[in-house]
Design a protein around this motif. Sequence first.
Motif, PDB file in Angstrom:
ATOM      1  N   GLY A 102     -15.694  12.410  -1.857  1.00 53.88           N
ATOM      2  CA  GLY A 102     -15.998  11.153  -2.397  1.00 53.88           C
ATOM      3  C   GLY A 102     -15.423   9.882  -1.741  1.00 53.88           C
ATOM      4  N   ASP A 103     -15.437   8.918  -2.227  1.00 53.80           N
ATOM      5  CA  ASP A 103     -14.786   7.654  -1.604  1.00 53.80           C
ATOM      6  C   ASP A 103     -13.460   7.560  -2.172  1.00 53.80           C
ATOM      7  N   PHE A 104     -12.379   7.097  -1.201  1.00 49.28           N
ATOM      8  CA  PHE A 104     -11.287   6.755  -1.638  1.00 49.28           C
ATOM      9  C   PHE A 104     -11.262   5.498  -2.431  1.00 49.28           C
ATOM     10  N   VAL A 105     -10.201   5.704  -3.466  1.00 51.53           N
ATOM     11  CA  VAL A 105     -10.188   4.626  -4.427  1.00 51.53           C
ATOM     12  C   VAL A 105      -8.577   4.221  -4.559  1.00 51.53           C
ATOM     13  N   THR A 106      -8.594   3.067  -4.444  1.00 51.84           N
ATOM     14  CA  THR A 106      -7.148   2.431  -4.595  1.00 51.84           C
ATOM     15  C   THR A 106      -6.413   2.742  -5.935  1.00 51.84           C
ATOM     16  N   VAL A 107      -5.369   3.184  -5.992  1.00 52.86           N
ATOM     17  CA  VAL A 107      -4.711   3.827  -7.298  1.00 52.86           C
ATOM     18  C   VAL A 107      -3.356   2.822  -7.215  1.00 52.86           C
ATOM     19  N   ALA A 108      -2.985   2.193  -6.440  1.00 53.03           N
ATOM     20  CA  ALA A 108      -1.597   1.275  -6.398  1.00 53.03           C
ATOM     21  C   ALA A 108      -1.734   0.393  -5.303  1.00 53.03           C
ATOM     22  N   GLU A 109      -1.611  -0.732  -5.303  1.00 48.24           N
ATOM     23  CA  GLU A 109      -1.282  -1.720  -4.131  1.00 48.24           C
ATOM     24  C   GLU A 109      -0.077  -1.157  -3.461  1.00 48.24           C
ATOM     25  N   SER A 110       0.824  -0.975  -4.186  1.00 46.65           N
ATOM     26  CA  SER A 110       2.211  -0.466  -3.291  1.00 46.65           C
ATOM     27  C   SER A 110       2.825   0.250  -4.242  1.00 46.65           C
ATOM     28  N   LEU A 111       3.912   1.283  -4.009  1.00 51.23           N
ATOM     29  CA  LEU A 111       4.783   2.123  -4.533  1.00 51.23           C
ATOM     30  C   LEU A 111       6.208   1.740  -4.070  1.00 51.23           C
ATOM     31  N   GLU A 112       6.715   1.330  -4.698  1.00 51.43           N
ATOM     32  CA  GLU A 112       8.379   1.363  -4.442  1.00 51.43           C
ATOM     33  C   GLU A 112       8.898   2.767  -4.481  1.00 51.43           C
TER      34      GLU A 112
END
Length: 806
Positions: free
Chosen positions: A134-144
């Motif tokens: 499938g396509d990549f789906v963004t789950v987080a803009e950034s993770l510290e």
Amino acid sequence: MRARKVTAAALTSFLLAVAPAIGTAALLPGQLPAAAAQPDASAGDIESSTSTVPDTPLTQAGNPFLTLSIETVAPSTVTTSSDPFVTVRATVTNTGDRRVDDVSVRMQAAGAIDTTAGLRTSLTLDQENFDRVGDFVTVAESLEKDESRQFDMSMQLRSTTEPSLGIEAPGVYPLLLNVNGTPEYGGTARLDDARFLLPVVGLPRNPGEQDPDAPDATPLPPNTRNPVAMTVLWPLADIPRLAAGIPGSVDERVRLVDDELAEELGGGGRLDTLLKAVEFATQPDLDPGGNLASSICIGIDPDLLVTVSNMTRGYLVVDDPADPASTAREGTGSAAATQWLGRLEAIASSSCVTAMPFAQTDLGAVADIGAGALIDGAISAPADIVDGILGITSTRGFTWSPTGGVDADTADALRSAGSGTVLVADNSISPPTSAPMAQLLSTNAPPIESRPPETQPPSTLAATHYDAATAAALAGVGVAPSTPALTPAEQRFDLDTDSRTARLQDALGAVNFHALVGTDRPGRTVTVAPPQYWTAGGDEPSAILSTVSSLLRSGLATPRPLSELLAEPTSGTPVTSVDAATELDTGTIDLVRAQSARVETLMQSLVDDPQSALTPRLYTAPLREDMLRALSTAGRASSADDETGAMARTRLAATRIGIDTIYGSVTVLAPGGVYTLASEQSPLLLVARNDLPVPVNVLLRVDAPPEMTISDVGVTQLPARGSRTITVPAEVDDTRNLSVDFSVTTLDGSRLGEVSTVSVRSNAYGQALAVITACAGALLLLLAGRRLWHRFRGQPDPADEGYERP
């Protein structure tokens, strides 16, 4: 992390409410699909950076930047009535030392598995083999650093218009979640993945298909024309808990090394859920035809039954497992043990039950030691223990190998103990055989003549087998996943990197596999056998039994009771089976051999008292069982192997202390001062003390100087917790003080207790007295002869001068 249970219907409703149009993938909350990840900057101090996304997840000094964990899969098994898509809930965590941006995930699938080995090897395939993407789906803009983000992702099973998992027929499919991200100071890269198996026993219709004549416009059911005959072994076992080195008693409470069994037997505990799963799944309303009940046979570890039975009467928990006599506290699981044992008695009265080897002991090690008492205790006695405690008649003549294999010596030991069939892993048999039963080739063991004819060992040993790959998948279920010893290297991987949900999915896929693949083969059979010490808990046991029940209800499988399996004729083809090594060190085996010999030596000297309920066999049985517990395989195939090995060494040390204490409880009491003999042949009076609760026969051992001769007094019986005076005939031909060492031994000469040294003084003068006596006698004869000589001659005796009569 323990998975949260989410129903497929609830997830579907939530997804449709938030994202009505589910195409290639859906993300909650809705995000715009990200483009396929490509590196966009230098990786800096990251280990590697390439112009394309690498197949191997990128790490820093061996540590992952991101960790992906699957929490729920809905549906866990796809059927014709399921939703037409799969929804996975997962959590991604930043486990690196820097921020990661643009965290995106996609779902991928590989082709259906077509071999049993593929049940394990498919989970280690390169990412490129999961070609349905499938396509990549963004789950987080950034993770510290240390930050987590939970997400739900869905993908259609099949579609003619949009990307999907490409599942077109029933089978077992490997799925993968692939996570990409951009670590700080680096480029976009593949950072982790999570894999699991998705069993598909039937395909629902494709909702996007408008053509009513299209193949995917209607549900696709499985092929039920050739069901697989299925036998399921359901283990109830635990690691050894009884404190070692404590002999048997009729009134003293047992001691446990910890109180963890109380929790396992209580509500929600591991053993509670394993038993509850059988109780629930075999209810008449859920199993009206009794198919599941007839296909299951409950395997019970007699050591667990002995422990639980003793717990019902109250027990203690020692503070120091290495010291049998250490301080102890009250145990808390008596009520839970009573309730659990009652439930087990109820289910066992109407179910197939077989006894496992005692304490899941390593049969290869027992055979190597060669002690008949240990062999009988490991193989023959378990059925008697199970039947005696539960009041049933279990399936006999059958041994479930704890390691999955046997060697020639073990096969001989099994036959000598009366076992006619052994259950081993299918990959342990050489040459491979598809027959459910085969004759096991080994040397002929002589019969044990002391047994009655009905228990004489059979002339042959049959081998039946379970599927090793399925056993490996089931071993991965639970809080402490393990890998069976016979699992090939190419099927091994780090189970700790998978979540419990993923490992459960793998097990469900393995169980379903045998019903879905090979439907064109006649006479299909399978035996499903988890590891004997199985750490499955929570909803996991019920999920697995529900899978078996569904296969039986749908016609994909038919029940094959264990009794039918054992009644099947052998193939007649001689096969060999290899032993699954558990890496027991030779030091452990040698120590068990030595201590076992000491127990048997003691047993031969103990005396049966008709007036006492405590017999020599009951008194020594726990010590013999301690040897088997020290050779237990429970937990040795998991990550807790070091801890299990340490427990075995502690158990052996405590056992040795206990046996030393018993041997030291029978001794000769040392008399105080100097023992003075009235004459050179006066007897010695000694007192021997027996602090054991059973009578014992002893021999007196004397170490005396050459000047003293001691007569053998033969066998002396010492009463239980009593003493006896032993009269020892002695002869001394010297007047000086003599030191004599006395001790008592078993009938074979093994010393008991301590050596007592006695100082002996005699009133005899020895050779000097004999010379003086002889000289005095000669002088007396000479004087008497002189007087008679003078008298015969009529002469006065000069000795009479001054004593004449007037």
